[in-house]
Design an enzyme around this catalytic site. Structure first.
Site, PDB file in Angstrom:
ATOM      1  CE1 TYR A  27      40.514  -0.330  63.192  1.00  0.00           C
ATOM      2  CE2 TYR A  27      39.279  -1.371  64.946  1.00  0.00           C
ATOM      3  CZ  TYR A  27      39.512  -0.290  64.136  1.00  0.00           C
ATOM      4  OH  TYR A  27      38.742   0.842  64.274  1.00  0.00           O
ATOM      5  CG  HIS A  29      36.318   1.307  58.943  1.00  0.00           C
ATOM      6  ND1 HIS A  29      37.289   0.397  59.284  1.00  0.00           N
ATOM      7  CD2 HIS A  29      36.487   2.334  59.801  1.00  0.00           C
ATOM      8  CE1 HIS A  29      37.998   0.848  60.304  1.00  0.00           C
ATOM      9  NE2 HIS A  29      37.540   2.025  60.617  1.00  0.00           N
ATOM     10  CG  LEU A  61      40.478   8.583  76.299  1.00  0.00           C
ATOM     11  CD1 LEU A  61      41.164   7.511  77.115  1.00  0.00           C
ATOM     12  CD2 LEU A  61      39.685   9.522  77.197  1.00  0.00           C
ATOM     13  NE  ARG A  97      44.195   8.678  66.113  1.00  0.00           N
ATOM     14  CZ  ARG A  97      43.309   9.541  65.605  1.00  0.00           C
ATOM     15  NH1 ARG A  97      43.293  10.798  66.026  1.00  0.00           N
ATOM     16  NH2 ARG A  97      42.446   9.163  64.683  1.00  0.00           N
ATOM     17  N   GLY A  98      45.210   9.143  73.375  1.00  0.00           N
ATOM     18  CA  GLY A  98      46.015   9.097  74.585  1.00  0.00           C
ATOM     19  C   GLY A  98      46.570  10.424  75.028  1.00  0.00           C
ATOM     20  CG  PHE A  99      47.954  14.918  73.465  1.00  0.00           C
ATOM     21  CD1 PHE A  99      49.316  15.059  73.254  1.00  0.00           C
ATOM     22  CD2 PHE A  99      47.237  16.029  73.896  1.00  0.00           C
ATOM     23  CE1 PHE A  99      49.949  16.282  73.481  1.00  0.00           C
ATOM     24  CE2 PHE A  99      47.855  17.252  74.122  1.00  0.00           C
ATOM     25  CZ  PHE A  99      49.218  17.370  73.912  1.00  0.00           C
TER      26      PHE A  99
END
Length: 338
Positions: free
Chosen positions: A52, A132, A213, A215-217
């Site tokens: 990241y 990962h 969530l 990715r916000g949608f």
């Protein structure tokens, strides 16, 4: 609080990828201010990864800059948080698409990646250390065996895996106990329910849903312009399928209005309820640049959904256009290898 193996964590965690460059520029100071506010509010399970962040000029391999951002905060608040990080995505930048190997699970890489993360984070021990992504050229038992050595050395407390199949999970768990599996799981990403979640329940392994969530949608707070400038707008779900997927969003909004909660609280409450149904300790890790959003998310623990509302939310998966894989390689997610 919820238990992942021997680790006691907050009911939801903080996905620190959100305060790196993935959704636009943010300063380290702003990022730490958000994380500090979340800890103050009771969100103490922090999830990061060596890949990241924005890579420094000339960097090869994982950027490491999200871990570095957390270091000053951890220097002051290490005893207040449970720290998870991940390794295994190489992120080697060759400039030639598809030519670089994207994962590395060799034992020597396990050791070097852990040392690098410890150094960047400024800590002596990582509470939960994830692979990962599995390396398809290395048996997962070899990778986990090397991770187990880190536990024996006191550098890592517990082990986790991300985006593994049920078979991979069984093999890994037979090598060393696995505390948690991290994969995408939400009202519009349900594939892990077929095999991975039942295996977690059978083996007593916790589950950490990322992108809970959507990715916000699913929050209903994004516009198409908001995602046009980052990778989300290039996915079918949030690109070509944006208009079609408003049907799924409408169901979330419908239930949210019924229980007087936000969309985010409803989809997180759905996950917690589903975790109970599967008999799996479940700790979603949403992320946000705005601490008030994360504090709002924490309110999900007080939302109670009826059986009818859960059933209504279950219908979302059938209304979604596009799958959850954000790459062209089907093996990148567990269901592509099941």
């Amino acid at each position: 609080m919820t238990r992942l193996g021997e680790l006691e964590v907050s009911a939801i965690g903080f996905g620190a990828m959100a305060v790196s460059n993935i959704y636009g520029d943010i300063s380290d100071e702003q990022a730490r201010a958000t994380v500090n506010a979340c800890i103050d509010a009771g969100i103490t399970f922090l999830d990061t990864a060596d890949v990241y962040g924005s890579p420094r000029d000339g960097a090869e391999g994982p950027a490491g800059t999200n871990e570095e951002m957390l270091a000053p905060l951890l220097a002051e608040r290490r005893d207040e948080v449970q720290l998870a990080t991940k390794f295994g995505i190489t992120a080697i930048r060759t400039g030639e698409a598809g030519k670089a190997k994207r994962t590395d699970g060799r034992p020597e890489y396990v050791r070097s990646a852990c040392e690098a993360s410890l150094r960047r984070l400024g800590v002596e021990t990582i509470d939960l250390y994830y692979l990962h992504r599995p390396d398809h050229d290395v048996p997962i038992t070899e990778t986990v065996g090397a991770m187990a050595d880190l536990v024996a050395q006191g550098k890592v407390r517990q082990l986790g895996l991300s985006e593994v199949t049920a078979e991979e999970l069984r093999s890994a768990h037979a090598t060393h106990p696995i505390a948690a599996v991290q994969s995408e799981w939400s009202v519009w990403s349900r594939d892990v329910e077929a095999r991975v979640l039942p295996t977690c329940a059978e083996l007593g392994i916790g589950f950490v849903p990322y992108s809970p969530l959507g990715r916000g949608f699913l929050t209903g707070t994004l516009t198409r312009d908001d995602v046009a400038g980052d990778f989300r707008g290039q996915t079918e779900r949030m690109g070509e399928g944006w208009d079609d997927n408003q049907r799924a969003l409408a169901i979330v909004t419908e239930v949210a209005e019924q229980v007087d909660a936000t969309n985010a609280q409803v989809v997180l409450a759905w996950l917690l309820a589903k975790g109970d149904q599967f008999g799996v300790a479940t700790v979603p890790i949403p992320g946000s640049r705005r601490p008030e959003r994360m504090i709002e998310n924490l309110g999900c623990v007080d939302v109670r959904l009826s059986a009818e509302q859960l059933d209504r939310l279950d219908q979302i998966a059938g209304a979604v256009r596009g799958d959850r894989n954000i790459t062209g390689d089907p093996r990148w997610i567990s269901s592509g290898r099941e």
